[in-house]
Design an enzyme around this catalytic site. Sequence first.
Site, short mmCIF file in Angstrom:
data_model
loop_
_atom_site.label_atom_id
_atom_site.label_comp_id
_atom_site.label_asym_id
_atom_site.label_seq_id
_atom_site.Cartn_x
_atom_site.Cartn_y
_atom_site.Cartn_z
N CYS A 46 0.69 -1.37 0.11
CA CYS A 46 -0.11 0.07 0.19
C CYS A 46 0.85 1.22 0.04
O CYS A 46 0.11 2.24 -0.23
CB CYS A 46 -0.90 0.04 1.23
SG CYS A 46 -0.11 0.00 2.72
N ASP A 97 2.57 2.59 2.41
CA ASP A 97 2.53 3.34 3.54
C ASP A 97 3.82 3.00 4.64
O ASP A 97 4.37 1.88 4.55
CB ASP A 97 1.31 2.84 4.52
CG ASP A 97 0.08 3.33 4.12
OD1 ASP A 97 0.01 4.37 3.00
OD2 ASP A 97 -1.32 2.94 4.24
N CYS A 131 -3.22 -3.15 8.52
CA CYS A 131 -2.76 -1.98 8.83
C CYS A 131 -2.18 -1.87 10.39
O CYS A 131 -1.50 -1.15 10.73
CB CYS A 131 -3.76 -0.89 8.57
SG CYS A 131 -4.47 -1.01 7.02
N CYS A 154 -2.62 5.04 6.25
CA CYS A 154 -4.23 5.38 6.03
C CYS A 154 -4.75 5.51 7.37
O CYS A 154 -4.09 5.42 8.36
CB CYS A 154 -4.68 3.95 5.43
SG CYS A 154 -4.78 2.45 6.64
FE1 FES Z 1 -1.51 0.71 4.04
FE2 FES Z 1 -3.56 0.81 5.75
S1 FES Z 1 -3.80 0.59 3.79
S2 FES Z 1 -1.34 0.78 6.21
#
Ligand code: FES
Length: 146
Positions: free
Chosen positions: A34, A36, A103, A59
């Site tokens: 993702c 992140d 996450c 997120c």
């Molecule tokens: Fe990447 Fe939540 S979508 S940490």
Amino acid sequence: MEYSEKVMDHFMNPRNVGEIEDASGVGTVGNAKCGDIMKVYLKIENGIIEDAKFKTFGCGAAVATSSMATELVKGKTIPEALEITNKVVMEALDGLPPVKVHCSCLAEEALHAALWDYAEKNHIVIEGLERPVNDIGELHEIPDQD
Ligand code: FES
């Protein structure tokens, strides 16, 4: 997708955002899937986690779980902090939608990475702590994002 009130609260008003300048340990973990990234700072004195802060490009669920995780580890010993898994954090938040469970792993891994950094700096071994990964995709099966 339904979020609990607690998740919304910690997302809208995250606790412990920022950095600790003279941190005892700092850990950064990402999720390549993702994109992140999570960074956790810990201040540890006499074996107690006196303070914990985080910064994230993550997120909403990552923000909420890190907010709760940093709240939960404050005042804890290192063995107690290791018991604060992503499941414990999710329970404290009254749950997360299944697609968002990974996450919460970002917060747990970044916390472990910060503890690992602390252990290396102090030449100690923390019982039960495994070498952290840079990308949690190496550890957990992560569902595709939509
Ligand atoms: Fe990447 Fe939540 S979508 S940490």
